[in-house]
Design an enzyme around this catalytic site. Structure first.
Site, mmCIF file in Angstrom:
data_model
loop_
_atom_site.group_PDB
_atom_site.id
_atom_site.type_symbol
_atom_site.label_atom_id
_atom_site.label_comp_id
_atom_site.label_asym_id
_atom_site.label_seq_id
_atom_site.Cartn_x
_atom_site.Cartn_y
_atom_site.Cartn_z
ATOM 1 N N SER A 235 16.739 12.357 8.103
ATOM 2 C CA SER A 235 16.127 11.029 8.207
ATOM 3 C C SER A 235 16.438 10.243 6.936
ATOM 4 O O SER A 235 16.480 10.807 5.840
ATOM 5 C CB SER A 235 14.623 11.147 8.447
ATOM 6 N N MET A 236 16.674 8.947 7.120
ATOM 7 C CA MET A 236 17.184 8.147 6.002
ATOM 8 C C MET A 236 16.402 6.834 5.862
ATOM 9 O O MET A 236 16.990 5.787 5.560
ATOM 10 C CB MET A 236 18.676 7.888 6.225
ATOM 11 N N GLY A 237 15.093 6.891 6.113
ATOM 12 C CA GLY A 237 14.244 5.707 5.957
ATOM 13 C C GLY A 237 14.784 4.536 6.771
ATOM 14 O O GLY A 237 15.100 4.680 7.959
ATOM 15 N N GLY A 240 17.810 4.724 9.319
ATOM 16 C CA GLY A 240 17.807 5.508 10.556
ATOM 17 C C GLY A 240 17.955 6.995 10.290
ATOM 18 O O GLY A 240 17.387 7.524 9.336
ATOM 19 N N GLY A 266 8.577 10.719 9.013
ATOM 20 C CA GLY A 266 9.518 11.843 9.152
ATOM 21 C C GLY A 266 8.989 12.892 10.123
ATOM 22 O O GLY A 266 9.746 13.488 10.896
ATOM 23 N N ASP A 267 7.688 13.124 10.093
ATOM 24 C CA ASP A 267 7.093 14.117 11.010
ATOM 25 C C ASP A 267 7.235 13.648 12.458
ATOM 26 O O ASP A 267 7.499 14.447 13.365
ATOM 27 C CB ASP A 267 5.608 14.314 10.682
HETATM 28 N N1 LIG Z 1 11.575 0.779 6.360
HETATM 29 C C1 LIG Z 1 11.929 1.325 7.542
HETATM 30 N N2 LIG Z 1 12.522 0.559 8.498
HETATM 31 C C2 LIG Z 1 12.873 1.074 9.684
HETATM 32 N N3 LIG Z 1 12.698 2.373 10.016
HETATM 33 C C3 LIG Z 1 12.149 3.180 9.101
HETATM 34 C C4 LIG Z 1 11.729 2.710 7.816
HETATM 35 N N4 LIG Z 1 11.199 3.753 7.130
HETATM 36 C C5 LIG Z 1 11.285 4.824 7.957
HETATM 37 N N5 LIG Z 1 11.852 4.486 9.136
HETATM 38 C C6 LIG Z 1 12.076 5.350 10.306
HETATM 39 O O1 LIG Z 1 11.325 6.543 10.116
HETATM 40 C C7 LIG Z 1 12.207 7.665 10.006
HETATM 41 C C8 LIG Z 1 11.681 8.644 8.987
HETATM 42 O O2 LIG Z 1 11.612 8.014 7.710
HETATM 43 P P1 LIG Z 1 11.931 8.799 6.359
HETATM 44 O O3 LIG Z 1 13.348 9.182 6.309
HETATM 45 O O4 LIG Z 1 11.410 7.937 5.249
HETATM 46 O O5 LIG Z 1 11.060 10.123 6.567
HETATM 47 P P2 LIG Z 1 10.412 11.143 5.536
HETATM 48 O O6 LIG Z 1 10.841 10.825 4.141
HETATM 49 O O7 LIG Z 1 10.659 12.498 6.041
HETATM 50 O O8 LIG Z 1 8.875 10.740 5.734
HETATM 51 P P3 LIG Z 1 7.508 11.575 5.541
HETATM 52 O O9 LIG Z 1 7.805 12.729 4.632
HETATM 53 O O10 LIG Z 1 6.533 10.583 4.958
HETATM 54 O O11 LIG Z 1 7.091 11.976 6.908
HETATM 55 C C9 LIG Z 1 13.590 7.086 9.691
HETATM 56 O O12 LIG Z 1 14.616 7.934 10.154
HETATM 57 C C10 LIG Z 1 13.535 5.742 10.422
HETATM 58 O O13 LIG Z 1 13.843 5.906 11.796
HETATM 59 O O1 LIG Z 2 3.019 17.752 -0.021
HETATM 60 P P1 LIG Z 2 3.819 17.925 1.263
HETATM 61 O O2 LIG Z 2 3.352 19.117 2.037
HETATM 62 O O3 LIG Z 2 5.295 17.865 1.070
HETATM 63 O O4 LIG Z 2 3.507 16.630 2.155
HETATM 64 C C1 LIG Z 2 2.197 16.374 2.574
HETATM 65 C C2 LIG Z 2 2.152 15.018 3.226
HETATM 66 O O5 LIG Z 2 2.537 13.974 2.327
HETATM 67 O O6 LIG Z 2 3.064 15.015 4.326
HETATM 68 C C3 LIG Z 2 2.534 14.273 5.414
HETATM 69 C C4 LIG Z 2 3.458 13.149 5.736
HETATM 70 O O7 LIG Z 2 4.732 13.637 6.047
HETATM 71 C C5 LIG Z 2 1.147 13.830 5.004
HETATM 72 O O8 LIG Z 2 0.252 13.968 6.063
HETATM 73 C C6 LIG Z 2 0.784 14.707 3.840
HETATM 74 O O9 LIG Z 2 -0.115 14.098 2.934
#
Ligand SMILES: Nc1ncnc2c1ncn2[C@@H]1O[C@H](COP(=O)(O)OP(=O)(O)OP(=O)(O)O)[C@@H](O)[C@H]1O
Ligand SMILES: O=P(O)(O)OC[C@@]1(O)O[C@H](CO)[C@@H](O)[C@@H]1O
Length: 333
Positions: A235-237, A240, A266-267
């Site tokens: 995942s890339m924020g 996409g 991301g979840d």
């Molecule tokens: N600013 C944004 N605009 C559009 N889509 C977004 C944006 N931020 C996140 N997304 C969507 O959400 C998905 C997951 O985001 P991200 O890559 O930031 O996940 P993550 O870092 O694993 O998040 P988390 O650990 O908080 O669950 C992306 O692949 C994209 O589809």
């Molecule tokens: O500290 P970790 O385990 O890496 O991440 C925990 C966490 O940030 O991940 C979820 C969002 O992805 C939140 O519900 C929770 O607070």
């Protein structure tokens, strides 16, 4: 196609969250370091990555069981999860569930403050693994359902905890997804998990490479596959996500959006991928569903998970490209 997926009977899901949290979210116009600021009333939700996966899949009709260690505060998690149709299996520990804070600014910028969480003793780690074994046996074997192990590892948990969980899944013939970071992710590469879901920063840390383009991510994924990794969902924020398998590479994304909160996006991305992972569904559709669910999560407050109406609305916004341009940028700057 997405409607076809939603029409299929939902399979069960079991998630493991070794380091769960109570997620407190406050909203503020602009965060000013060093100042006293008044926030919105805190939204408090049951969190931790595996817990979030269980919550969103339950909301989409899956029978979801969340396994998590908890002390005297176990009932707090159960009371937050039961109304969301998540069955909770708590593994008794002496420590307490951590509180994680998200500060969300008006432009969607999210600052997370995550506590370390309760250390686990080796007996508690063993009890967690025994609970996983039991839940896999009673809820997943022979169903087509997935096991998901997600989040950071608390102190006292061995780096290879997820690899040990992968052995349980492998012996039971149950598909497994892992979403973690740092040493736990390194140990998961050779675990045999069906899919790993790093975000771009986690993949950079894992491979020690600066990843700026699709070609960079493809090369990093190939290096991990050489070490034994299977499918990678990166995942890339706002850029996409990429799905990289031994069959090819797919990118999916959609128009820019202003997030309400990115916590749990991301979840939900991983959950959408799992939701669509049934025989006959092609990789492009799995990735498109993943990205739609991630985008829908961004439009919810705090760690609130999207409903089917939200995810199907976002599915209509998502474009998928098979074998994307290697020069395509995957991060700003
Ligand atoms: N600013 C944004 N605009 C559009 N889509 C977004 C944006 N931020 C996140 N997304 C969507 O959400 C998905 C997951 O985001 P991200 O890559 O930031 O996940 P993550 O870092 O694993 O998040 P988390 O650990 O908080 O669950 C992306 O692949 C994209 O589809
Ligand atoms: O500290 P970790 O385990 O890496 O991440 C925990 C966490 O940030 O991940 C979820 C969002 O992805 C939140 O519900 C929770 O607070």
């Amino acid at each position: 196609m997405s409607r076809d997926i939603d029409a299929l009977a939902a399979f069960p899901v079991v998630t493991v969250t070794p380091n769960p949290s109570l997620d407190h979210t406050v909203e503020i116009t602009v965060l000013e370091r060093g100042e006293v600021q008044r926030t919105s009333r805190a939204l408090v939700e049951a969190g931790g990555k595996g817990v979030n996966v269980a919550r969103v899949l339950a909301k989409h009709g899956h029978a979801a069981t969340a396994i998590l260690p908890a002390g005297d505060d176990a009932q707090r998690m159960v009371s937050l999860l039961t109304p969301q149709a998540v069955k909770t299996v708590t593994v008794p520990i002496s420590g307490a569930i951590r509180t994680n804070i998200a500060v969300v600014e008006q432009d969607g910028t999210t600052t997370k403050l995550n506590e370390p969480g309760a250390d686990l003793t080796s007996a508690e780690v063993d009890a967690l693994l025994a609970a996983v074994d039991k839940a896999v046996e009673s809820h997943l074997v022979g169903t087509g359902g997935w096991l998901v192990a997600a989040g950071s590892l608390p102190g006292g948990a061995p780096d290879d905890l997820y690899a040990r969980i992968a052995r349980i899944a492998g012996q039971a013939g149950v598909p497994l997804a892992i979403d973690t970071s740092g040493a736990a992710l390194t140990a998961a590469i050779t675990s045999g998990a069906d899919v790993l879901k790093p975000n771009l920063e986690e993949l950079e840390e894992l491979t020690g490479r600066d990843l700026r383009t699709v070609a960079d991510v493809t090369a990093a994924a190939a290096a991990l596959r050489d070490q034994g990794a299977r499918d990678l969902l990166v995942s890339m924020g706002p850029h996409g996500a990429l799905l990289l398998t031994d069959q090819g590479t797919w990118w999916a994304g959609g128009p820019a959006l202003v997030p309400r909160s990115t916590v749990g996006a991301g979840d939900c991305t991983l959950s959408g991928y799992i939701h669509a992972s049934r025989s006959g569904v092609d990789p492009a559709e799995k990735l498109a569903t993943a990205v739609a669910w991630g985008r829908a999560a961004c439009l919810q407050p705090g760690s609130t998970v999207p409903a089917p109406a939200d995810t199907s609305q976002q599915r209509a916004e998502v474009q998928v490209v098979t074998e994307p341009d290697p020069g395509q940028s995957v991060k700003d700057g």
